[in-house]
Design a protein around this motif. Sequence first.
Motif, PDB file in Angstrom:
ATOM      1  N   ALA A 104      29.013  47.330  46.269  1.00 37.18           N
ATOM      2  CA  ALA A 104      28.980  46.094  46.444  1.00 37.18           C
ATOM      3  C   ALA A 104      29.840  45.018  45.919  1.00 37.18           C
ATOM      4  O   ALA A 104      30.189  44.003  46.469  1.00 37.18           O
ATOM      5  N   ARG A 105      29.876  45.338  44.448  1.00 37.44           N
ATOM      6  CA  ARG A 105      30.959  44.644  43.816  1.00 37.44           C
ATOM      7  C   ARG A 105      32.352  44.652  44.275  1.00 37.44           C
ATOM      8  O   ARG A 105      33.015  43.790  44.129  1.00 37.44           O
ATOM      9  N   LEU A 106      32.702  45.829  44.642  1.00 39.87           N
ATOM     10  CA  LEU A 106      33.983  46.049  45.198  1.00 39.87           C
ATOM     11  C   LEU A 106      34.259  45.220  46.436  1.00 39.87           C
ATOM     12  O   LEU A 106      35.094  44.361  46.696  1.00 39.87           O
ATOM     13  N   LEU A 107      33.117  45.231  47.109  1.00 38.31           N
ATOM     14  CA  LEU A 107      33.305  44.684  48.567  1.00 38.31           C
ATOM     15  C   LEU A 107      33.480  43.186  48.294  1.00 38.31           C
ATOM     16  O   LEU A 107      33.955  42.389  49.163  1.00 38.31           O
ATOM     17  N   GLU A 108      32.422  42.719  47.304  1.00 39.97           N
ATOM     18  CA  GLU A 108      32.454  41.336  47.066  1.00 39.97           C
ATOM     19  C   GLU A 108      34.091  40.598  46.487  1.00 39.97           C
ATOM     20  O   GLU A 108      34.601  39.869  47.107  1.00 39.97           O
ATOM     21  N   ARG A 109      34.558  41.784  45.913  1.00 38.72           N
ATOM     22  CA  ARG A 109      36.152  41.381  45.337  1.00 38.72           C
ATOM     23  C   ARG A 109      36.888  41.256  46.876  1.00 38.72           C
ATOM     24  O   ARG A 109      37.714  40.334  46.768  1.00 38.72           O
ATOM     25  N   PHE A 110      36.740  42.008  47.546  1.00 40.50           N
ATOM     26  CA  PHE A 110      37.649  41.804  48.744  1.00 40.50           C
ATOM     27  C   PHE A 110      37.448  40.749  49.399  1.00 40.50           C
ATOM     28  O   PHE A 110      38.283  40.181  50.248  1.00 40.50           O
ATOM     29  N   GLU A 111      36.178  40.245  49.731  1.00 37.77           N
ATOM     30  CA  GLU A 111      35.998  39.212  50.170  1.00 37.77           C
ATOM     31  C   GLU A 111      36.588  37.874  49.612  1.00 37.77           C
ATOM     32  O   GLU A 111      37.058  36.939  50.349  1.00 37.77           O
ATOM     33  N   ASP A 112      36.459  37.914  48.090  1.00 40.56           N
ATOM     34  CA  ASP A 112      36.913  36.816  47.616  1.00 40.56           C
ATOM     35  C   ASP A 112      38.605  36.682  47.457  1.00 40.56           C
ATOM     36  O   ASP A 112      39.150  35.863  46.948  1.00 40.56           O
ATOM     37  N   LEU A 113      39.051  37.772  47.795  1.00 46.54           N
ATOM     38  CA  LEU A 113      40.695  37.793  47.547  1.00 46.54           C
ATOM     39  C   LEU A 113      41.480  36.986  48.210  1.00 46.54           C
ATOM     40  O   LEU A 113      41.071  36.934  49.346  1.00 46.54           O
ATOM     41  N   PRO A 114      42.371  35.873  47.741  1.00 48.03           N
ATOM     42  CA  PRO A 114      43.249  35.059  48.705  1.00 48.03           C
ATOM     43  C   PRO A 114      44.152  35.847  49.497  1.00 48.03           C
ATOM     44  O   PRO A 114      44.246  36.860  49.005  1.00 48.03           O
ATOM     45  N   ALA A 115      44.631  35.148  50.412  1.00 53.67           N
ATOM     46  CA  ALA A 115      45.593  35.781  51.068  1.00 53.67           C
ATOM     47  C   ALA A 115      46.885  36.416  50.483  1.00 53.67           C
ATOM     48  O   ALA A 115      47.120  37.470  50.747  1.00 53.67           O
ATOM     49  N   ASP A 116      47.385  35.569  49.606  1.00 57.42           N
ATOM     50  CA  ASP A 116      48.639  36.094  48.910  1.00 57.42           C
ATOM     51  C   ASP A 116      48.282  37.116  47.858  1.00 57.42           C
ATOM     52  O   ASP A 116      49.224  37.861  47.736  1.00 57.42           O
ATOM     53  N   ALA A 117      47.101  37.257  47.584  1.00 60.23           N
ATOM     54  CA  ALA A 117      46.723  38.391  46.478  1.00 60.23           C
ATOM     55  C   ALA A 117      47.130  39.808  46.946  1.00 60.23           C
ATOM     56  O   ALA A 117      47.255  40.936  46.647  1.00 60.23           O
TER      57      ALA A 117
END
Length: 233
Positions: A104-117
């Motif tokens: 769940a934490r990893l999926l949250e990181r994916f959701e929060d990554l900005p486009a350029d990241a």
Amino acid sequence: MVAPEPTSRLIAELPSAGRRLLDTVSQLPDDAVLRPSLLPGWTIGHVLSHVARNADALVNLCDWARTGVRKPMYVSAEARESDIAEGAARPLREQALDIADTQARLLERFEDLPADAWSAEVAWPSGAVRAATQVVTARLCELEVHQVDLGLGYTFDDVPVECRDVLLTYTTSRWPSGFPVALRSTDSPWVSPEPPADARILSGGSAALLSWVLGRSDGSELGGDVPQAPPWG
């Protein structure tokens, strides 16, 4: 979600892959973690502990991609092995909860990554440098391959065929450029990208191809005298 295609489609597949793994172990008794897995020297508990710690490690790469500040997957190879061993004997239910929480934490990181990241480059323990989009494929690989490694009846034939094709591309794209073997799936459109001109063609079902590519089989299903596949990490 601002991840590029096809990365966003792979992210959408991860919850299903995680549920398949947890469903595989959900009916086992707690002491099943002490049973041997298909990986030499590792119990079922070692495999499950690794799956959880891998999610934490990939969170580190997401943080690196987002901030530009180097944050390796693991402090060291020794720390990685120690963390896996330390968590291996925990009761099965505790391990399953750990996997669910870290996923769940990893999926949250994916959701929060900005486009350029997503195009930022991060380094794997091997020293290979890859775009952050590869973090998603790496996680899919961990979930599917290590579910097979549990030795609880889930095989590469149970991996969805679309995922098998993704993982074949992910692994074979890391082969040395001169490795004289090309692969062709007989149950999907997948073929090796840009094989050498003199490459030997190995044909077979994508499950058998993936098992050989990942070093989980000797490739005997693909024909006689099949060489050992290169490392894929």
